[in-house]
Motif scaffolding. Sequence first.
Motif, PDB file in Angstrom:
ATOM      1  N   SER A 102       0.820  -1.222   0.000  1.00 49.21           N
ATOM      2  CA  SER A 102       0.000   0.000   0.000  1.00 49.21           C
ATOM      3  C   SER A 102       0.851   1.267   0.000  1.00 49.21           C
ATOM      4  CB  SER A 102      -0.965   0.003   1.198  1.00 49.21           C
ATOM      5  OG  SER A 102      -0.268   0.180   2.402  1.00 49.21           O
ATOM      6  N   ARG A 106      -0.194   4.071  -2.546  1.00 54.05           N
ATOM      7  CA  ARG A 106      -0.603   5.394  -2.044  1.00 54.05           C
ATOM      8  C   ARG A 106       0.242   6.510  -2.632  1.00 54.05           C
ATOM      9  NH1 ARG A 106      -0.436   4.379   3.150  1.00 54.05           N
ATOM     10  NH2 ARG A 106      -2.602   3.767   3.110  1.00 54.05           N
ATOM     11  N   SER A 123      -2.897   1.697  11.249  1.00 52.79           N
ATOM     12  CA  SER A 123      -4.224   1.641  10.641  1.00 52.79           C
ATOM     13  C   SER A 123      -5.220   1.380  11.763  1.00 52.79           C
ATOM     14  CB  SER A 123      -4.331   0.491   9.639  1.00 52.79           C
ATOM     15  OG  SER A 123      -3.553   0.755   8.520  1.00 52.79           O
ATOM     16  N   TYR A 124      -6.374   1.982  11.607  1.00 53.72           N
ATOM     17  CA  TYR A 124      -7.476   1.741  12.559  1.00 53.72           C
ATOM     18  C   TYR A 124      -8.090   0.395  12.187  1.00 53.72           C
ATOM     19  CZ  TYR A 124     -11.879   2.891  15.078  1.00 53.72           C
ATOM     20  OH  TYR A 124     -12.969   2.901  15.904  1.00 53.72           O
ATOM     21  N   LEU A 129     -14.671  -0.151   7.840  1.00 48.41           N
ATOM     22  CA  LEU A 129     -14.150   1.090   7.243  1.00 48.41           C
ATOM     23  C   LEU A 129     -12.959   0.814   6.317  1.00 48.41           C
ATOM     24  CD1 LEU A 129     -14.151   3.365  10.458  1.00 48.41           C
ATOM     25  CD2 LEU A 129     -15.914   3.218   8.697  1.00 48.41           C
ATOM     26  N   ASP A 131     -10.023  -0.578   7.343  1.00 46.45           N
ATOM     27  CA  ASP A 131      -8.771  -0.348   8.093  1.00 46.45           C
ATOM     28  C   ASP A 131      -8.039   0.928   7.656  1.00 46.45           C
ATOM     29  OD1 ASP A 131      -9.270  -2.771   9.385  1.00 46.45           O
ATOM     30  OD2 ASP A 131      -7.876  -3.915   8.148  1.00 46.45           O
ATOM     31  N   PRO A 132      -8.656   2.108   7.824  1.00 42.35           N
ATOM     32  CA  PRO A 132      -8.009   3.340   7.328  1.00 42.35           C
ATOM     33  C   PRO A 132      -6.749   3.712   8.115  1.00 42.35           C
ATOM     34  CG  PRO A 132      -9.932   3.891   8.658  1.00 42.35           C
ATOM     35  CD  PRO A 132      -9.935   2.396   8.498  1.00 42.35           C
ATOM     36  N   ILE A 134      -4.434   5.959  10.244  1.00 40.49           N
ATOM     37  CA  ILE A 134      -4.837   6.895  11.319  1.00 40.49           C
ATOM     38  C   ILE A 134      -3.571   7.450  11.971  1.00 40.49           C
ATOM     39  CG2 ILE A 134      -5.043   5.048  13.067  1.00 40.49           C
ATOM     40  CD1 ILE A 134      -7.496   6.580  14.182  1.00 40.49           C
TER      41      ILE A 134
END
Length: 236
Positions: A102, A106, A123-124, A129, A131-132, A134
């Motif tokens: 990623s 990104r 990652s949250y 969601l 795993d965004p 954070i």
Amino acid sequence: MWTKKEQLYEGKAKKIWSVEESDDLVIQEFKNDATAFNGEKRGSWANKGTVNTTVASTLFRYLESRGVETHFIEQLSDNEMLIKKLTIVPLEVIVRNRSAGSFCKRYGATEGIIFAEPTFEFSYKRDDLGDPLINNSHAIALSLATAEEIATIQQSALLVNELLQTFFIDRGIILVDFKLEFGKHHGTILLGDEISPDTCRFWDAKTGAKLDKDLFRFDLGDVESAYATMLQKVVG
Ligand code: TMP
């Protein structure tokens, strides 16, 4: 002898069981199942659970011997380990030594850039969601962890990176990046979950061949034999 009592949780690749003998300990059972892209892609292959149990047990023992506090107690069988029961901090802790995955997606970076310093990110842990990513202040604002706990986790993750890089390069493997999870046990932050070809990127130092779950994620080759190779490198 540890007797499984009740299944407390079933995830994509593991199950957690309570035990008759203690309220403080649980059994982590590794399945042969795999998913990728937040469960969109599914598969399974022979001996995956055994490889991950044995690799993770060996690495937890190694890290404990070097002063890292983990949830690991002992490997019970081919696909089970006894661990301390944790309340998981819902953050995926990712350390990278080279660009891949990623990070490349990104930032539009090419794969394999060697970083002067390891990178660190959270990652949250929220499948709903995706795993965004954070940052620290948002994690604190959401009460996912305190500033002190985040500092402890970051320090531990970077130490784990140093120790694992040494462990793997001695075995002809480049540790590209990895994901850790931490949890609390009677108020103490411990390293939890697993460290395995599911949660790390491993490249053969001589050939550059991928020896991890990316083979499954992106259909790049024989994942079963790559896992067998990693088991051999770690225990052999
Ligand atoms: P990424 O480049 O896809 O963000 O992955 C970074 C590291 O985290 C890589 O070693 C694979 C691992 N990882 C997991 O353990 N679980 C996951 O769900 C994802 C997406 C990555």
